[in-house]
Write a protein that holds these residues in place. Sequence first.
Motif, short mmCIF file in Angstrom:
data_model
loop_
_atom_site.label_atom_id
_atom_site.label_comp_id
_atom_site.label_asym_id
_atom_site.label_seq_id
_atom_site.Cartn_x
_atom_site.Cartn_y
_atom_site.Cartn_z
N GLU A 84 0.85 -1.20 0.00
CA GLU A 84 0.00 0.00 0.00
C GLU A 84 0.88 1.24 0.00
O GLU A 84 2.09 1.15 0.12
CB GLU A 84 -0.99 -0.02 1.19
CG GLU A 84 -0.37 -0.31 2.54
CD GLU A 84 -0.09 0.95 3.35
OE1 GLU A 84 -0.53 2.05 2.98
OE2 GLU A 84 0.58 0.81 4.38
N PHE A 88 -2.04 3.58 5.39
CA PHE A 88 -2.75 2.74 6.37
C PHE A 88 -2.49 3.23 7.79
O PHE A 88 -3.39 3.27 8.61
CB PHE A 88 -2.34 1.28 6.23
CG PHE A 88 -3.09 0.36 7.15
CD1 PHE A 88 -4.38 -0.04 6.84
CD2 PHE A 88 -2.51 -0.11 8.32
CE1 PHE A 88 -5.09 -0.89 7.70
CE2 PHE A 88 -3.20 -0.95 9.17
CZ PHE A 88 -4.50 -1.35 8.86
N SER A 125 -10.42 -7.52 3.32
CA SER A 125 -9.88 -6.16 3.33
C SER A 125 -10.25 -5.47 4.64
O SER A 125 -11.11 -5.95 5.38
CB SER A 125 -10.42 -5.36 2.14
OG SER A 125 -11.83 -5.27 2.23
N MET A 126 -9.60 -4.35 4.87
CA MET A 126 -9.89 -3.52 6.04
C MET A 126 -10.25 -2.13 5.54
O MET A 126 -9.65 -1.63 4.58
CB MET A 126 -8.67 -3.41 6.96
CG MET A 126 -8.36 -4.68 7.70
SD MET A 126 -7.02 -4.44 8.89
CE MET A 126 -7.82 -3.38 10.08
N GLU A 127 -11.21 -1.53 6.20
CA GLU A 127 -11.60 -0.15 5.89
C GLU A 127 -10.97 0.76 6.94
O GLU A 127 -11.03 0.47 8.13
CB GLU A 127 -13.12 0.01 5.94
CG GLU A 127 -13.87 -0.86 4.95
CD GLU A 127 -13.70 -0.40 3.52
OE1 GLU A 127 -13.55 0.81 3.27
OE2 GLU A 127 -13.71 -1.28 2.64
N ARG A 128 -10.37 1.83 6.49
CA ARG A 128 -9.79 2.80 7.41
C ARG A 128 -9.85 4.17 6.75
O ARG A 128 -9.35 4.35 5.65
CB ARG A 128 -8.35 2.42 7.75
CG ARG A 128 -7.73 3.37 8.77
CD ARG A 128 -6.38 2.91 9.19
NE ARG A 128 -6.56 1.96 10.29
CZ ARG A 128 -5.57 1.44 10.99
NH1 ARG A 128 -4.34 1.73 10.68
NH2 ARG A 128 -5.80 0.61 11.96
N ASP A 129 -10.47 5.11 7.44
CA ASP A 129 -10.56 6.50 6.95
C ASP A 129 -11.10 6.57 5.52
O ASP A 129 -10.59 7.31 4.68
CB ASP A 129 -9.20 7.20 7.03
CG ASP A 129 -8.70 7.32 8.46
OD1 ASP A 129 -9.54 7.47 9.37
OD2 ASP A 129 -7.47 7.24 8.67
N GLY A 130 -12.12 5.75 5.25
CA GLY A 130 -12.76 5.79 3.94
C GLY A 130 -12.01 5.08 2.84
O GLY A 130 -12.39 5.17 1.67
N ARG A 131 -10.92 4.41 3.18
CA ARG A 131 -10.14 3.68 2.17
C ARG A 131 -10.20 2.19 2.45
O ARG A 131 -10.35 1.77 3.60
CB ARG A 131 -8.69 4.14 2.20
CG ARG A 131 -8.57 5.60 1.75
CD ARG A 131 -7.21 6.01 1.38
NE ARG A 131 -6.61 5.11 0.38
CZ ARG A 131 -5.34 5.18 0.02
NH1 ARG A 131 -4.56 6.09 0.56
NH2 ARG A 131 -4.84 4.35 -0.86
N THR A 132 -10.05 1.41 1.42
CA THR A 132 -10.04 -0.04 1.54
C THR A 132 -8.63 -0.55 1.32
O THR A 132 -7.97 -0.17 0.35
CB THR A 132 -10.99 -0.67 0.49
OG1 THR A 132 -12.30 -0.16 0.71
CG2 THR A 132 -11.01 -2.19 0.61
N TYR A 133 -8.18 -1.40 2.24
CA TYR A 133 -6.84 -1.97 2.17
C TYR A 133 -6.95 -3.49 2.07
O TYR A 133 -7.44 -4.14 3.00
CB TYR A 133 -6.02 -1.59 3.41
CG TYR A 133 -5.80 -0.11 3.53
CD1 TYR A 133 -4.72 0.51 2.91
CD2 TYR A 133 -6.71 0.68 4.23
CE1 TYR A 133 -4.53 1.88 3.01
CE2 TYR A 133 -6.52 2.05 4.35
CZ TYR A 133 -5.43 2.65 3.73
OH TYR A 133 -5.25 4.00 3.83
#
Length: 143
Positions: A84, A88, A125-133
């Motif tokens: 990424e 993140f 995946s993980m969502e963090r601050d409106g983003r997908t990782y």
Amino acid sequence: LLLTDPSTGMLDVAAAKIAARELTGVSTARFELGGAGEPPGAPFDLALSILMLHHVEDTAAALRAVRALLVPGGRLALADLDTEDGSFHTAEAEGIHHHGFDRHLLEALAEQAGFREVAIGSAGSMERDGRTYPLFLLTAVAR
């Protein structure tokens, strides 16, 4: 089941969750991968790691250290971030040595560390601050 971490704060959180759920057969121990000694109960049949590897500077050494903690035929299941852009974690986050991993390079490192039957697939995946990782799951068997 033994939960390990080098951080006493993380172990305190884990111990509180174990106690709150009245889990039996689950304990914690302070342990730093690649440090001196072994955690209680080693060698193990299974090592499970979730979002830990990107906090370790020397990935190859970490995989070798995990291999050393497993019996021959023991299994590894390791979930972490795909490569990424560094967003993140916040800029203030400490102990971040990798912004995710290239799956093919990690697979080769696992083989070099003494694992066979190395496989890597998507693990959600993980969502963090409106983003997908995206996350991967690496599985392997200790030689």
